[in-house]
Design a protein around this motif. Structure first.
Motif, mmCIF file in Angstrom:
data_model
loop_
_atom_site.group_PDB
_atom_site.id
_atom_site.type_symbol
_atom_site.label_atom_id
_atom_site.label_comp_id
_atom_site.label_asym_id
_atom_site.label_seq_id
_atom_site.Cartn_x
_atom_site.Cartn_y
_atom_site.Cartn_z
ATOM 1 N N GLY A 1 0.838 -1.194 0.000
ATOM 2 C CA GLY A 1 0.000 0.000 0.000
ATOM 3 C C GLY A 1 0.869 1.239 0.000
ATOM 4 O O GLY A 1 2.097 1.152 0.063
ATOM 5 N N PRO A 2 0.231 2.408 -0.055
ATOM 6 C CA PRO A 2 1.000 3.650 -0.110
ATOM 7 C C PRO A 2 1.742 3.924 1.199
ATOM 8 O O PRO A 2 1.396 3.390 2.246
ATOM 9 C CB PRO A 2 -0.075 4.716 -0.363
ATOM 10 C CG PRO A 2 -1.338 4.117 0.134
ATOM 11 C CD PRO A 2 -1.215 2.630 -0.049
ATOM 12 N N LYS A 3 2.744 4.768 1.089
ATOM 13 C CA LYS A 3 3.473 5.177 2.286
ATOM 14 C C LYS A 3 2.522 5.777 3.306
ATOM 15 O O LYS A 3 1.549 6.430 2.948
ATOM 16 C CB LYS A 3 4.560 6.195 1.926
ATOM 17 C CG LYS A 3 5.684 5.603 1.108
ATOM 18 C CD LYS A 3 6.784 6.605 0.880
ATOM 19 C CE LYS A 3 7.900 6.048 0.026
ATOM 20 N NZ LYS A 3 8.591 4.944 0.622
ATOM 21 N N TRP A 4 2.805 5.550 4.557
ATOM 22 C CA TRP A 4 2.079 6.128 5.686
ATOM 23 C C TRP A 4 0.620 5.678 5.790
ATOM 24 O O TRP A 4 -0.206 6.384 6.341
ATOM 25 C CB TRP A 4 2.152 7.656 5.660
ATOM 26 C CG TRP A 4 3.444 8.147 6.184
ATOM 27 C CD1 TRP A 4 4.563 8.434 5.458
ATOM 28 C CD2 TRP A 4 3.794 8.365 7.551
ATOM 29 N NE1 TRP A 4 5.574 8.829 6.290
ATOM 30 C CE2 TRP A 4 5.119 8.794 7.589
ATOM 31 C CE3 TRP A 4 3.102 8.235 8.741
ATOM 32 C CZ2 TRP A 4 5.780 9.102 8.763
ATOM 33 C CZ3 TRP A 4 3.760 8.544 9.919
ATOM 34 C CH2 TRP A 4 5.080 8.972 9.913
ATOM 35 N N CYS A 5 0.289 4.499 5.270
ATOM 36 C CA CYS A 5 -1.092 4.028 5.421
ATOM 37 C C CYS A 5 -1.232 3.098 6.624
ATOM 38 O O CYS A 5 -2.337 2.703 6.972
ATOM 39 C CB CYS A 5 -1.597 3.352 4.147
ATOM 40 S SG CYS A 5 -0.912 1.724 3.832
ATOM 41 N N GLY A 6 -0.111 2.748 7.269
ATOM 42 C CA GLY A 6 -0.183 1.939 8.478
ATOM 43 C C GLY A 6 0.228 0.491 8.310
ATOM 44 O O GLY A 6 -0.048 -0.338 9.180
ATOM 45 N N LYS A 7 0.899 0.152 7.235
ATOM 46 C CA LYS A 7 1.305 -1.240 6.971
ATOM 47 C C LYS A 7 2.163 -1.799 8.106
ATOM 48 O O LYS A 7 1.858 -2.855 8.671
ATOM 49 C CB LYS A 7 2.078 -1.339 5.650
ATOM 50 C CG LYS A 7 1.312 -0.932 4.429
ATOM 51 C CD LYS A 7 2.162 -0.996 3.185
ATOM 52 C CE LYS A 7 3.365 -0.102 3.201
ATOM 53 N NZ LYS A 7 3.079 1.338 3.162
ATOM 54 N N THR A 8 3.223 -1.110 8.437
ATOM 55 C CA THR A 8 4.148 -1.597 9.458
ATOM 56 C C THR A 8 3.477 -1.634 10.828
ATOM 57 O O THR A 8 3.569 -2.639 11.544
ATOM 58 C CB THR A 8 5.403 -0.708 9.512
ATOM 59 O OG1 THR A 8 6.041 -0.743 8.233
ATOM 60 C CG2 THR A 8 6.376 -1.195 10.575
ATOM 61 N N THR A 9 2.774 -0.580 11.182
ATOM 62 C CA THR A 9 2.130 -0.516 12.494
ATOM 63 C C THR A 9 1.098 -1.628 12.639
ATOM 64 O O THR A 9 1.006 -2.279 13.684
ATOM 65 C CB THR A 9 1.475 0.859 12.704
ATOM 66 O OG1 THR A 9 2.469 1.865 12.522
ATOM 67 C CG2 THR A 9 0.889 0.984 14.095
#
Length: 150
Positions: A27-35
Motif C-alpha cells: 500500500g502507499p506510504k504512511w497508510c499503516g502497513k508496518t504498524t
C-alpha cells in the motif's frame, strides 16, 4: 507513544496468516502497513533501520535464512530492499510447513525483480491497505454502513 487504533485490516491479516505461510502487506506510504503488522508480529527485522541497513542487505545476499530466523510471525519491514528474501521466505514456508510464518511489508515494488524467481503462489497471500477510513480514524460513528446497505 501513540495508541494503536484498530484497523479493518487487522482481521484480514489474521485470517490470511491462518491460511498461508506468508502475507505481503502492500500500500502507499504512511497508510499503516508496518504498524498494523507489528500488532501481530512476534519478531521484526526493519530492513531500512539506518544503523543496520547495510548489514541487513549484505546478510540478505549472503545468508537470507538468518534474517528469517526468529519468533513467528516474523515481520520483514521494507523487504523490497533485499528482494532475494522473497524466495528465501518461500523456501522456508515450504520446508517449515506451517501457516503464519512471515509478514512482509513494503510500499514499493523491488527495484531488482530479477532476484525473485518464484511468484509465491500458494505460499504468500496479499493484503492491500489504504489510508484510514473515517470510521477507523474516529471521525465517523459508523451509523451508516455500506456493508449494511447492500
Amino acid at each position: 507513544m501513540k495508541q494503536y487504533r484498530p484497523r479493518i485490516a487487522d482481521k484480514m491479516l489474521s485470517r490470511r496468516l491462518m491460511g498461508v505461510g506468508a502475507v505481503l502487506i502492500q500500500g502507499p506510504k504512511w497508510c499503516g502497513k508496518t504498524t498494523t503488522a507489528e500488532q501481530q508480529a512476534k519478531s521484526v527485522v526493519y530492513m531500512d533501520d539506518p544503523e543496520y541497513m547495510d548489514q541487513n542487505i549484505e546478510l540478505a545476499s549472503l545468508s537470507p535464512k538468518k534474517l528469517l530466523a526468529g519468533a513467528t510471525p516474523r515481520l520483514i519491514d521494507e523487504w523490497q530492499l533485499a528482494p532475494q528474501l522473497w524466495d528465501a521466505a518461500r523456501f522456508e514456508v515450504d520446508h517449515r510447513d506451517e501457516e503464519g510464518q512471515f509478514i512482509f511489508t513494503g510500499s514499493a515494488v523491488p527495484a531488482d525483480t530479477e532476484k525473485i524467481h518464484h511468484s509465491g503462489t500458494g505460499r504468500f497471500a496479499w493484503l492491500t491497505m489504504r489510508t484510514m477510513s473515517l470510521y477507523e480514524s474516529g471521525e465517523s460513528t459508523g451509523e451508516v454502513s455500506l456493508n449494511d446497505l447492500f
